[in-house]
Design an enzyme around this catalytic site. Structure first.
Site, PDB file in Angstrom:
ATOM      1  N   CYS A 260      -0.887   0.538   8.332  1.00 10.05           N
ATOM      2  CA  CYS A 260      -1.358  -0.893   8.546  1.00 10.05           C
ATOM      3  C   CYS A 260      -0.512  -1.829   8.743  1.00 10.05           C
ATOM      4  O   CYS A 260      -0.695  -2.725   9.405  1.00 10.05           O
ATOM      5  CB  CYS A 260      -2.363  -0.957   7.434  1.00 10.05           C
TER       6      CYS A 260
ATOM      7  N   HIS B 288      -2.979  -3.242   1.699  1.00  7.28           N
ATOM      8  CA  HIS B 288      -3.488  -2.804   3.089  1.00  7.28           C
ATOM      9  C   HIS B 288      -3.228  -4.219   3.981  1.00  7.28           C
ATOM     10  O   HIS B 288      -3.617  -5.361   3.645  1.00  7.28           O
ATOM     11  CB  HIS B 288      -4.919  -2.556   3.131  1.00  7.28           C
TER      12      HIS B 288
ATOM     13  N   ASN C  29      -9.317  -5.221  11.420  1.00  6.05           N
ATOM     14  CA  ASN C  29      -8.530  -4.032  10.816  1.00  6.05           C
ATOM     15  C   ASN C  29      -8.041  -2.925  11.685  1.00  6.05           C
ATOM     16  O   ASN C  29      -8.199  -3.173  12.916  1.00  6.05           O
ATOM     17  CB  ASN C  29      -9.410  -3.153   9.814  1.00  6.05           C
TER      18      ASN C  29
END
Length: 331
Positions: free
Chosen positions: A136, A274, A298
Site C-alpha cells: 500500500c 495502511h 485505496n
C-alpha cells in the site's frame, strides 16, 4: 517460517475445530466462491468455509447495529471473506510509520472551498489492486506523483509500483511486507526518476531492481511532510493536490468497508499501517450536521468500498491518524 505466517496457520487450524458448516449458507457460499474465483482443495475448503461463516456472522451483527443507528457506515462480504484477521493484517504495512512534525510550503490567502474532489480535475488515475502484497505504501506514493505529473503536463500516466517495491529494499523497505512512503519518495528523488506501469508492470512480489533511466517518465525535485494537524492537511490538499497519507487500517471493518463515513471505535491515530491517497473532502447531509469527511483512494480494487474509495471522519481529533503521516511531492 515467520511469526506472522505461523500465527496465520494457527488461526486456520483453530477454524478446523469449528462446528460443522451451516448448510443453510451453502448457496451463498457457492455464489461467493464463483464471484471471487475461489477454488480450494477439499481440506482447505473446510478451513476457509469456517472462517467465511464467522465473517458472515460479524457482518450480520454490524448490519443489525446499523439498523439501531449505532453505525453510519456499511460493510459487506467481499474478496477477503475467507481470510482470518491475522492474514488481513499481513496485507497491511508491518513497518511502524512515524514522522517528525514536518513543514510544507505554506501559501498565504489560500481560499478553502467547502468541498473538494481532485478526481473532478482528471488528475487521479483509476483505482488499482495490490492483491496479496502489502505494498500500500508504494501505491500511495506512486499515486501522489501521478497527480503531480498530470498537473504539470496534462498527462495521466500510471506509474510503476513494482519499480518502488524492487528498488527500495536498500532504503530499508520490506517489499510486500511493508515499507515507508518517506523512503520511497527519497528513492525517486535520489534515483532521478521512476518508470511507468507500462514498462515496469506490477507483479505483487519482490524481484530484482530492473529500473532503466531511459524509460523514466517522471522526476521529483523534492517532497514535503505536512504538519500533523488537519488544518495544515486541508491547506496542503487544496494548494498542491492529492497527498499520500497513512491510517490505522488494521480492523476487519476496514477490509470489508462498503460505504458511508467510516467510524471504527477501535481506530487509533498512533497505529499507522495502511497507505492511501487523500483526494478530497466534503460532508454528508447538511453542513450543520457535522458529518464531515475526508475522501481517500485505496488500493484494494474498485469492488472495495465506494468504487475503491472511502470516507473518513474529518475534524475529529485526527481520526485514525489521517494527519499523522502525510506527504506530497513537487516536480
Amino acid at each position: 517460517m515467520t511469526v506472522a505466517v505461523f500465527l496465520a496457520i494457527l488461526c486456520l487450524r483453530a477454524a478446523l475445530a469449528a462446528p460443522r458448516p451451516d448448510y443453510s449458507l451453502d448457496a451463498e457460499w457457492e455464489e461467493w466462491k464463483r464471484n471471487n474465483a475461489k477454488t480450494y482443495s477439499p481440506e482447505e475448503e473446510k478451513q476457509r468455509r469456517a472462517v467465511w461463516e464467522e465473517n458472515v456472522k460479524m457482518i450480520k451483527w454490524h448490519t443489525m447495529q446499523n439498523g439501531l443507528w449505532m453505525n453510519n457506515f456499511t460493510i459487506e462480504m467481499n474478496e477477503f471473506g475467507d481470510m482470518t484477521g491475522e492474514e488481513m493484517r499481513m496485507m497491511t504495512d508491518s513497518s511502524a510509520l512515524t514522522l517528525r512534525n514536518g513543514k510544507h510550503i505554506q501559501k498565504r490567502n489560500v481560499k478553502i472551498p467547502k468541498t473538494l474532489d481532485w478526481r473532478d480535475t482528471g488528475c487521479v488515475a483509476p483505482v488499482r489492486s495490490q492483491g496479496g502484497c502489502g505494498a500500500c505504501w508504494a501505491f500511495s506514493v506512486a499515486a501522489s506523483i501521478e497527480s503531480q505529473l498530470f498537473k504539470k503536463t496534462g498527462k495521466l500516466i500510471p506509474l510503476s509500483v513494482q519499480n518502488l517495491i524492487d528498488c527500495t529494499v536498500t532504503y530499508g523497505n520490506n517489499d510486500c511486507s511493508g515499507g515507508k512512503p518517506y523512503t520511497a519518495f527519497q528513492y525517486v528523488k535520489n534515483n532521478g526518476g521512476l518508470e511507468a506501469e507500462a514498462t515496469y508492470p506490477y507483479e505483487a512480489k519482490l524481484r530484482h531492481c530492473r529500473y532503466r533511466p531511459e524509460r523514466s517518465v517522471v522526476k521529483i525535485a523534492r517532497f514535503f511532510v505536512v504538519p500533523r494537524n488537519e488544518e495544515a492537511l486541508m491547506q496542503a490538499l487544496v494548494t498542491y493536490g492529492p497527498i499520500a497519507v497513512a491510517i490505522d487500517g488494521s480492523h476487519a471493518s476496514f477490509k470489508r468497508y462498503r460505504g458511508g463515513i467510516y467510524h471504527e471505535p477501535k481506530c487509533r491515530r498512533d497505529t499507522l499501517d495502511h497507505g492511501l491517497l487523500l483526494v478530497g473532502y466534503g460532508y454528508e447531509g447538511h453542513e450543520s450536521e457535522n458529518r464531515k469527511y475526508w475522501l481517500l483512494k485505496n488500493s484494494h480494487g474498485e469492488q472495495w468500498g465506494e468504487r475503491g474509495y472511502m470516507k473518513l471522519p474529518r475534524d475529529q481529533n485526527n481520526y485514525c491518524g489521517i494527519a499523522s503521516y502525510a506527504m506530497y511531492p513537487l516536480l
